[in-house]
Design an enzyme around this catalytic site. Structure first.
Site, PDB file in Angstrom:
ATOM      1  CB  THR A 199      28.463  -0.721 -11.952  1.00 55.35           C
ATOM      2  OG1 THR A 199      27.402  -1.730 -12.119  1.00 55.35           O
ATOM      3  CG2 THR A 199      28.846  -0.720 -10.589  1.00 55.35           C
ATOM      4  CD  GLU A 285      16.491  -7.791 -14.475  1.00 53.36           C
ATOM      5  OE1 GLU A 285      15.891  -7.549 -13.401  1.00 53.36           O
ATOM      6  OE2 GLU A 285      16.043  -7.302 -15.510  1.00 53.36           O
TER       7      GLU A 285
END
Lengths: 416, 416
Positions: A199, A285
């Site tokens: 990640t 986001e």
């Protein structure tokens, strides 16, 4: 269940301290550097981005994890990624590690000195911009004096970029000899999230005693079904890093083979990683919801994972999720281009959320479902689509989020 | 240059007629069905989506192209994709073809009857909804009476879904014996555009005489560097179809081998396909600009194509284009995760548009360029980023568009 959720994040396990501070690397008026420190050297494992373009800290940490295998501290900055910065970028890592080792050794003069080659360095933020050396060294110095056994949350806040929430997970678990061990982690990640090998930035600490090579293997396997199953925008970052430090301070007999204790440890590691992965997807986001694909009755677990990840990565499906529109054709379409063979005329799709369960496709064609009920289910903060492939016994999950105006705003209006 | 741009689209070549009409399939108050008809049976080639989930017309047309190899008409509807509609969907195709053959044979009673197995059928629109049989048969009947030698533009308008512009291209070219031949095409495609094997819907007609197997091979090769280099949103459709009909009415000696005439034909076919591919990218859902990636000095043409496509497919890069932000780190990052090896410390990036040329990255790190000039260049309707890999002599291009609020609006607010 042998796992008990506890507080503490990266400072939940024995021996670990953490802190955050304002270093002014790029952001103003917020903390932007963090440190994790352990009072003893730890077995250190890590996985890194598969991107050909690797940021300097990725190259630096990969060397330490591979060639040293031990670490006692991690220094992290947000705001500037230290990627595409050439030789100068690598030197920033070296100097940051040297500064951390020197000051930690001075502050903890009662303990053995910290070695510079046991300090890991991570960065996240804008690509291409140079990190100001004076500021990162000054920040490192401040942090070395600030680390506390309850500083996990402060560190988790300091590593955020466009993240809107801190992301922490921690658990207590019991090993076969009755030893109580702890594992915890924090991560950040919101855009440029489509990890491959790992990640964005994720840090796990544990007090379980485990061989470095087994720790590395446990991590390498676990990321395949956790971080590598998350996508926000399909962009695999230059900085993806996941680090695990194991202090051994729980006092268990060191795990040196794949026995019951290894299995227990892997279960605990998976719980932390899956929890952090889900939090990262939910905080993508611009996201307004966590979108999970759960593929069941696939022929293999690998295929289940590929199919699930294709669904949560589909821009069209993600936009439909934002519109609370049960546009199941897009889900079937995304399964279809995943690169895995199946019979489209056997697939069932079911929507699940806190608002209920609704079968919408049976054997590849639409059920007579209520669009109103579908919209209600899709309006929840966490939505799962169950894809029944009717091929075998394997299953897999992947996590993403919706595609919203704010994603475009965040990435079109600002250099983030 | 042997190619002369001409008007006419799919009716530019001798023998072809086309029309559009209002059939009320799903849209109201606009044309939504089109027909291409040739007064003689044509060699027919086609390529189709690689999606496992294939719409009924894809299965239907693949059978005709593969097993019959000839066609005299194409019937197209917009609004409903006839995908995920099971056996009933396939029967819609059969009945549409039968209706077209019967009415065309009646209208053109002076010619040999049109055979139902020489009628191709294409659909585009919402997945999962059934096409009303009565309306598509009625529309087919109308169209059979309406086709005209100057109907190309009318047909191009009728096949649009979320497209904002008709997409046509046509050229005259001269074969080695002096014969003048013509080739033209139309396509539609705006969302769910990430063709793999072919584009959304594209129709090419030519009067050049060419063997069906060579026509199929020419098409199969050409789509690799044209339609398969376009991406709007990364979603490979269930309906992607590209069909080519060659009437032979130009009167040239039939092309039966890979000689000079084959080369000339391929060049003309490529010009039409590249023109249509670029128009499709520029008219991507919500797009405000055409974004081209031109990879040069790659080690192989295949790698150049993969790298170029990765850049124009990156959501983050696309959002930066919308913001007119020269966020070159995202471009390097997208090259890096394309799956092709290269040395990131050798890559140069240059922005090019009608407003000028600006080197922004040299050997993997930023040039001291003016952000104002970069924004000026990125504000044009067509922008190219040249990626110099410094590895070899191969090159490749790909075409995409920016990611905008309107993409989210179109796909989040409405079931399109």
């Amino acid at each position: 269940m042998n796992l008990t959720k506890i507080d503490g994040g990266v400072t939940a396990a024995a021996g670990f301290e953490a802190a955050g501070c304002e270093a002014g690397i790029k952001y103003q008026g917020r903390t932007d550097m963090a440190m994790i420190y352990c009072r003893v050297p730890c077995a250190a494992a890590g996985t890194f981005t598969s991107n050909v373009v690797k940021a300097a800290p990725v190259l630096y940490d990969r060397h330490i994890v591979t060639d040293i295998g031990k670490a006692q501290a991690i220094v992290i900055n947000a705001g500037i990624a230290n990627a595409c910065t050439g030789r100068a970028g690598y030197e920033i890592c070296e100097k940051t590690a040297e500064a951390a080792a020197a000051i930690l050794s001075e502050v903890h003069a009662d303990r053995a000195p910290v070695s510079a080659d046991q300090v890991l360095v991570c960065s996240t933020g804008v690509i291409g911009m140079p990190i100001p050396l004076d500021r990162i060294v000054a920040g490192t110095g401040k942090l070395a004096r600030l680390t506390r056994a309850d500083g996990g949350s402060e560190a988790a806040a300091a590593i955020m970029t466009t993240d809107t929430k801190k992301k922490e997970e921690s658990f207590r678990f019991v090993l076969s000899d009755g030893t109580e061990a702890h594992i915890g982690g924090m991560c950040k990640g919101s855009g440029m999230i489509h990890p491959n090998m790992c990640t964005m930035l994720s840090f796990i600490t544990t007090d379980a005693a485990i061989d470095q090579s087994l720790l590395q293997e446990a991590l390498r396997e676990d990321i395949k079904t956790t971080y590598n199953r998350v996508s926000v925008d399909g962009d695999t970052s230059t900085n993806d890093t996941c680090l695990v430090l194991a202090s051994g301070l729980a006092g268990n007999k060191t795990i040196t083979e794949k026995d019951e204790d290894y299995r227990l440890f892997c279960e605990a590691l998976h719980a932390v990683n899956e929890g952090l992965a889900r939090k990262m997807a939910a905080d993508g986001e611009g996201a307004t919801m966590l979108f999970e694909a759960h593929v069941i009755h696939a022929d293999t677990a690998a295929h289940a994972g590929i199919l699930a990840r294709s669904v949560i990565s589909s821009n069209l499906t993600k936009a439909a999720m934002y519109g609370h529109d049960a546009n199941w054709g897009r889900i079937l379409c995304a399964l279809g281009y995943a690169g895995v063979d199946f019979d489209p005329e056997k697939v069932d799709l079911t929507l699940v959320s806190a608002a209920g369960t609704l079968p919408i496709v049976k054997d590849g064609v639409a059920e007579a479902y209520s669009e109103e009920k579908a919209t209600l289910i899709l309006s929840e903060a966490e939505v799962t689509v169950i894809c029944d492939m009717k091929m075998g016994d394997a299953e897999g999950r992947a996590w993403g989020c919706d595609l919203t105006y704010d994603y475009v705003k965040i990435n079109g209006d600002y250099r983030s």
